[in-house]
Design an enzyme around this catalytic site. Structure first.
Site, PDB file in Angstrom:
ATOM      1  N   GLU A  42       0.804  -1.228   0.000  1.00  0.00           N
ATOM      2  CA  GLU A  42       0.000   0.000   0.000  1.00  0.00           C
ATOM      3  C   GLU A  42       0.827   1.263   0.000  1.00  0.00           C
ATOM      4  O   GLU A  42       0.541   2.204  -0.725  1.00  0.00           O
ATOM      5  CB  GLU A  42      -0.926   0.048   1.237  1.00  0.00           C
ATOM      6  CG  GLU A  42      -2.209  -0.707   1.118  1.00  0.00           C
ATOM      7  CD  GLU A  42      -1.989  -2.192   1.273  1.00  0.00           C
ATOM      8  OE1 GLU A  42      -0.869  -2.589   1.615  1.00  0.00           O
ATOM      9  OE2 GLU A  42      -2.937  -2.941   1.051  1.00  0.00           O
ATOM     10  N   HIS A  58     -10.785  -4.635  10.236  1.00  0.00           N
ATOM     11  CA  HIS A  58     -11.493  -4.382   8.988  1.00  0.00           C
ATOM     12  C   HIS A  58     -12.679  -3.472   9.194  1.00  0.00           C
ATOM     13  O   HIS A  58     -13.509  -3.333   8.302  1.00  0.00           O
ATOM     14  CB  HIS A  58     -11.988  -5.700   8.377  1.00  0.00           C
ATOM     15  CG  HIS A  58     -10.916  -6.465   7.685  1.00  0.00           C
ATOM     16  ND1 HIS A  58     -10.039  -7.267   8.343  1.00  0.00           N
ATOM     17  CD2 HIS A  58     -10.574  -6.519   6.380  1.00  0.00           C
ATOM     18  CE1 HIS A  58      -9.201  -7.808   7.478  1.00  0.00           C
ATOM     19  NE2 HIS A  58      -9.504  -7.369   6.276  1.00  0.00           N
TER      20      HIS A  58
END
Lengths: 435, 405
Positions: free
Chosen positions: B141, B210
Site C-alpha cells: 500500500e 477491517h
C-alpha cells in the site's frame, strides 16, 4: 586502458562465470584486473583496492546481457583514442562538480552566519555521483532525491540563485520558500524533491517513471522514453519502501534507475552495523534487475555505468540498481558533530576526492590546462557570490502567500458560513502560485 | 494483507437497512408500495450550490414514510426516468465515464483489474481499458500509493483503491507527507490530482481491523479533501467530482452500502465536493450525519415523525472541509444540533464538527450540541457487541427527545 568507451559501445554477452545467480559475486570475481588506470597513477593511495565495478545480473536477464554487461577484456591499453570523455565533456563535468562543492561550502558559511536554519545536509564528497549520472539526462528526465538534494537540483539545471534563495527562505526560491533545504522541486527541470523522510521518495520516483510506460502503451505516444533517477542512501536500503519499489519497477519494467549513494553512514549508524548483507548491489537480482556496484568517488566510472543503465531504461528494458560507494566529507547535517567516524577513514576518502581525481585525469590526458580549470573555479565563485547577493536581496514571503498553495484548487478550503467559497473571501488568496 | 472478501451480497440479507426493500424499484413516486420506508431519499439533483436556498416546498407525506424532497425543476428533467442500479455500480459508472472522457485517468490497487475489485467497483474495466490502466498492484500500500502520487505529479490522474480503507494506514506516510503536502512544499509547482478511495466503516462482524473509520485519522492532513458517499446518486456524482478535481480527494465508501439500489439520472451530472446534502428538511432539530449513519438517522426519523417531531436531516458528505453554509442555515433555523456518526468518539469527525459549529454558530444554539459516535472500542467480532459499539436508531430517537425538551 581497461575501461575504454568502445567496450561499452559494443556490448557482448557476459560469460556465465561472472553472472551466476547461485553464487553471489564476490570481490574477486569481477573481470578487472589491476587498478583502473584513469585515475592517473597505478599507485593509488587507497588501502583497499576497490574494484571499479561489480555486476550481478539475474537469471532471467542473461540473454539481455547487452545492457550492463560489457566488462572489458582486462587489457589496459592507454591511448588517447580510448579516452572516456572529450574536452568539452571533461570541462562540463568539472564545472558541475565544482558548482556542487562550492555551493555546499557556501551553504555552510551562510548557515553559520544565520542566513539559513533548520536541517541542512551537505553533499561534499559525493559530487561524482550527481554529476556522473545527472549530466547524462535530458531535460524531460526526472530526478528524485532525498534531503541531501541541493547538488542534485543544481546538476539537473536548477539555478544556484533559485536554490540559494530557497535555502534563505525567500519568495524567489525554487519553492517560494515553502520547501526549504529538504524539499527542492522544479517543474521546469523535472526535479521532484527533496523528501524529508528517507525512503518516501522512492515510491514517488517509481510513480514518476510509470507515465513513460503509460504514455507509450496506453496513450500510444511512441517517443515517450523519459527516464527517472531515484537517489537515496545506504540507510534507506533497509527500509520496506525500497524493496516494494524494486519489486514493482522490475515487475512492470519501469524506466527507473535506483541509485544508492552508499556513504557508509546513516547519521551515526554505520552501514555495517545496520545491515545483514551490506552489499546492496546484490539485492537487485533478487528482484529481477541487474545490480551494479561502482566506485562513486570516480566520476568517470560512474558516468560509464550511468550511460549503460540509462540507455537500458530508455530502451524499455527495465530498471537497474546501482550502488555507488561514496563518502560525505562533512557530517550528516550541519548539526551533526560527526564524532563517530574514524579520522583514518575520513582521510582515506579525502584522498579520493572526486574533484582532485578528475583534475588529475584532465591534466594527465591533456584535456585541460590549469588555467582553464582555474577560470572555471573563478566563474563558479562568481556564480555563488551572485546567488548569495540575489538571495540576500530577495524579499521574504508575504503573508498573502500563506494559503496560496495548500490546494491546487482553492475551493478545497470549503464553503464558509456566508455561502461563499472561502477562497473568494478577500482575506484568503486565490489562484496558483507564480514561481 | 487480510483475507479478500467477496462483494457483500451476504450482507444485504442481514443488513439493518432492510435491503431487500431496495431490490424493488424505489422510484420516489411509488413509496407507498414499500413496506418500510427508510430510504434513499432522493438527494438534491442540482449540482449547483445553494442547496437550501429554495424555500421549503410542501412535503409529500406518505404513510410511515419519511418526507422526500419534492422534485425540483432539475430533478424533473428526468422526464426520462433514469436508470436503476446498485451503489457499487454507480461508482463504477462514474469511474468508467471519467476514464472514457480523459485517457489520463487510471486505477491502481490490489485486485482491481482481473478480479474486478473486491467489491466489484472496477469490474470489467480492465477488459475494457487494459491491464496498465486498471493496474493490479502487489500488496504494498505505501509504495503503490506513493507511486500513484508520483504518477499524478507527472501528468496522470490515478485513482488509488485501498481494498479496505484500513489498509491505507500503511500508506499513511505517503498520504500525509506526499499527497497532502507536496503541492505546498513545491511552491505550487506540482499538483496531485489523485483520488484515494475504498470501503471503510463497521461491517457485519468483520473484526476490529477491517472495521475502521479512517476519516478521523486523515482529517488533520492539510491539503486534502475528504468526502463520504452514501447513496448511488451521490456516489456517482462524488466519484466524478473527485476525479475531476485538481486536489487530492479521499472518497470514503462504506462496506454495507454497496448494495443499495436507487434510480439515478441518465444524463451526466457531477456533484460538488464541498457541499452538504439536505436529506429531509425540518424545523425542530438539525441532525448532521454521513455515510451509513444516514440510514440509521432516517430510520429514527421515521419514529420521530410519528412522535410528532420534525427533524432536519443533513448528510454532510464533505468531511473536510465542512459545508458551514448549509449547516449554519440549518442551525439558525432549528437551534438544536445532533451529530450522528460512525467515527470514534475521540477525535472523530463529530468532534471537529462540534468545534466548528460552536465557533461559528454558538449564539444560534439553544442547547449544547449532542454528538453520537461509536464507542472508543476496537470493534468486536461478536454481533451483539458490535451492535453496541455503533449508534443505533433507538439512541438517536432518545437523543432527539432529550434535545428537544
Amino acid at each position: 586502458m581497461s575501461f575504454s568507451a568502445t567496450n561499452f559501445a559494443q556490448p557482448r554477452p557476459v560469460p556465465v562465470e561472472v553472472r551466476s545467480n547461485e553464487k553471489p559475486l564476490s570481490s574477486d570475481s569481477f573481470r578487472f584486473r589491476g587498478p583502473p588506470s584513469f585515475l592517473g597513477s597505478p599507485h593509488s593511495l587507497r588501502f583497499n583496492p576497490i574494484p571499479p565495478f561489480k555486476l550481478a545480473i539475474p537469471h532471467s536477464q542473461r540473454s539481455n546481457a547487452s545492457a550492463v554487461t560489457h566488462i572489458a577484456n582486462g587489457k589496459m591499453v592507454k591511448s588517447s583514442a580510448n579516452l572516456l570523455i572529450t574536452k568539452e565533456e571533461g570541462l562540463e563535468l568539472y564545472e558541475d562538480m565544482i558548482l556542487g562543492r562550492y555551493f555546499e561550502d557556501m551553504c555552510a558559511q551562510m548557515y553559520y552566519r544565520g542566513k539559513m536554519f533548520g536541517f541542512v545536509h551537505l553533499y561534499n564528497g559525493q559530487e561524482a555521483v550527481s554529476t556522473g549520472f545527472i549530466k547524462l539526462l535530458k531535460k524531460e528526465d526526472t530526478v528524485v532525491s532525498t534531503y541531501r538534494d541541493h547538488v542534485h537540483a543544481l546538476s539537473k539545471g536548477v539555478s544556484a540563485r533559485a536554490v540559494m534563495s530557497e535555502l534563505f527562505g525567500k519568495a524567489t526560491g525554487c519553492c517560494r520558500g515553502q520547501g526549504g533545504s529538504m524539499h527542492m522541486f522544479s517543474k521546469e527541470h523535472n526535479v521532484i524533491g527533496g523528501f524529508a523522510f528517507i525512503g518516501e521518495g522512492i515510491p514517488v520516483a517509481t510513480g514518476a517513471a510509470f507515465p513513460s510506460k503509460y504514455r507509450r502503451e496506453v496513450l500510444k505516444e511512441a517517443g515517450a522514453d523519459q527516464v527517472t533517477l531515484a537517489f537515496f542512501g545506504d540507510g534507506t536500503c533497509n527500509n520496506g519502501q525500497f524493496y516494494e519499489c524494486l519489486n514493482m519497477a522490475a515487475l512492470w519494467k519501469l524506466p527507473i534507475i535506483f541509485v544508492v549513494e552508499n556513504n557508509l553512514w546513516a547519521i551515526g549508524m554505520s552501514h555495517l552495523r545496520a545491515t545483514s548483507d551490506p552489499e546492496i548491489w546484490k539485492k537487485g537480482p533478487a528482484f529481477g534487475m541487474p545490480g551494479v556496484h561502482v566506485d562513486g568517488m570516480d566520476v568517470l566510472k560512474v558516468r560509464e555505468v550511468a550511460k549503460e543503465v540509462i540507455e537500458r531504461a530508455r530502451r524499455g528494458d527495465g530498471p537497474t540498481l546501482v550502488e555507488c560507494e561514496t563518502y560525505r566529507f562533512r557530517g550528516h547535517s550541519l548539526a551533526d558533530p560527526d564524532e563517530l567516524r574514524d579520522p583514518a577513514e575520513k582521510a582515506r576518502y579525502a584522498a579520493r576526492d572526486p574533484i582532485s581525481a578528475l583534475k588529475k585525469y584532465l591534466f594527465e590526458n591533456k584535456l585541460a590546462s590549469e588555467q582553464e580549470l582555474k577560470s572555471i573555479d573563478k566563474k563558479i565563485d562568481e556564480v555563488l557570490d551572485d546567488a548569495v547577493e540575489y538571495s540576500d536581496e530577495s524579499p521574504l514571503p508575504r503573508r498573502s502567500q500563506l494559503l496560496e498553495n495548500v490546494f491546487a484548487d482553492p475551493k478545497g478550503f470549503g464553503i464558509g458560513p456566508d455561502g461563499k467559497y472561502r477562497c473568494e473571501d478577500p482575506k484568503f488568496t486565490q489562484g496558483t502560485a507564480h514561481v | 494483507m487480510a483475507a479478500l472478501f467477496q462483494a457483500p451480497t451476504a450482507f444485504s440479507s442481514s443488513n439493518s437497512l432492510d435491503s431487500n426493500k431496495f431490490n424493488h424499484s424505489p422510484s420516489p413516486r411509488s413509496l407507498s408500495e414499500r413496506k418500510s420506508s427508510i430510504l434513499t431519499v432522493r438527494s438534491d439533483a442540482r449540482s449547483n450550490p445553494l442547496l437550501n436556498s429554495a424555500a421549503h416546498k410542501p412535503h409529500r407525506f406518505i404513510t410511515n414514510a419519511v418526507a422526500t424532497k419534492p422534485d425540483t425543476s432539475l430533478a424533473s428533467t428526468s422526464s426520462k426516468p433514469g436508470h436503476e442500479l446498485l451503489l457499487f455500480e454507480a461508482l463504477r459508472e462514474g469511474l468508467e465515464e471519467e476514464m472514457e472522457r480523459d485517457p489520463r485517468v487510471c486505477v491502481m490497487g490490489e485486485d482491481v483489474g482481473h478480479y474486478g475489485g473486491s467489491y466489484k467497483v472496477t469490474k470489467g474495466l480492465a477488459t475494457k481499458f487494459g491491464d496498465l490502466r486498471v493496474l493490479d498492484t502487489p500488496i504494498a500500500e505505501n509504495s503503490f500509493t506513493g507511486m500513484g502520487i508520483g504518477a499524478a505529479m507527472t501528468g496522470l490522474r490515478p485513482i488509488i483503491e485501498g481494498m479496505n480503507m484500513g489498509f491505507l494506514l500503511l500508506a499513511f506516510n505517503q498520504i500525509s507527507n506526499n499527497c497532502g503536502m507536496l503541492h505546498y512544499t513545491s511552491g505550487g509547482q506540482f499538483k496531485i490530482p489523485v483520488v484515494i478511495r475504498g470501503p471503510g466503516g463497521v461491517g457485519r462482524q468483520l473484526g476490529a481491523e477491517h472495521s475502521q473509520r479512517l476519516e478521523s485519522y486523515f482529517q488533520s492532513i492539510p491539503g486534502i479533501q475528504m468526502v463520504a458517499c452514501s447513496t448511488p446518486y451521490n456516489a456517482k456524482g462524488l466519484m466524478k467530482a473527485a476525479i475531476r478535481s485538481e486536489n487530492p480527494v479521499i472518497l470514503f465508501e462504506h462496506v454495507l452500502l454497496y448494495n443499495l439500489k436507487d434510480r439515478i439520472p441518465d444524463e451526466e451530472y457531477v456533484l460538488s465536493l464541498e457541499e452538504a446534502e439536505m436529506v429531509r428538511p425540518g424545523e425542530h432539530v438539525t441532525i448532521l450525519t454521513y455515510s451509513r449513519m444516514r440510514y440509521h438517522v432516517m430510520q429514527a426519523a421515521k419514529t420521530l415523525v410519528n412522535k410528532g417531531y420534525d427533524p432536519e436531516v443533513i448528510d454532510i458528505r464533505s468531511l473536510k472541509p465542512f459545508d458551514l453554509h448549509t449547516i449554519g442555515k440549518s442551525v439558525k433555523k432549528t437551534h438544536r444540533v445532533l451529530i450522528v456518526e460512525e467515527c470514534m468518539r475521540t477525535g472523530g469527525i463529530g468532534a471537529s464538527l462540534t468545534a466548528a459549529i460552536t465557533e461559528n454558530f454558538n449564539d444560534d444554539l439553544d442547547a449544547p450540541i449532542v454528538c453520537l459516535s461509536s464507542q472508543d472500542v476496537p470493534t468486536p467480532y461478536a454481533g451483539t457487541l458490535e451492535e453496541w459499539t455503533v449508534v443505533q436508531p433507538a439512541q438517536i430517537v432518545t437523543a432527539v427527545e432529550q434535545l428537544c425538551q
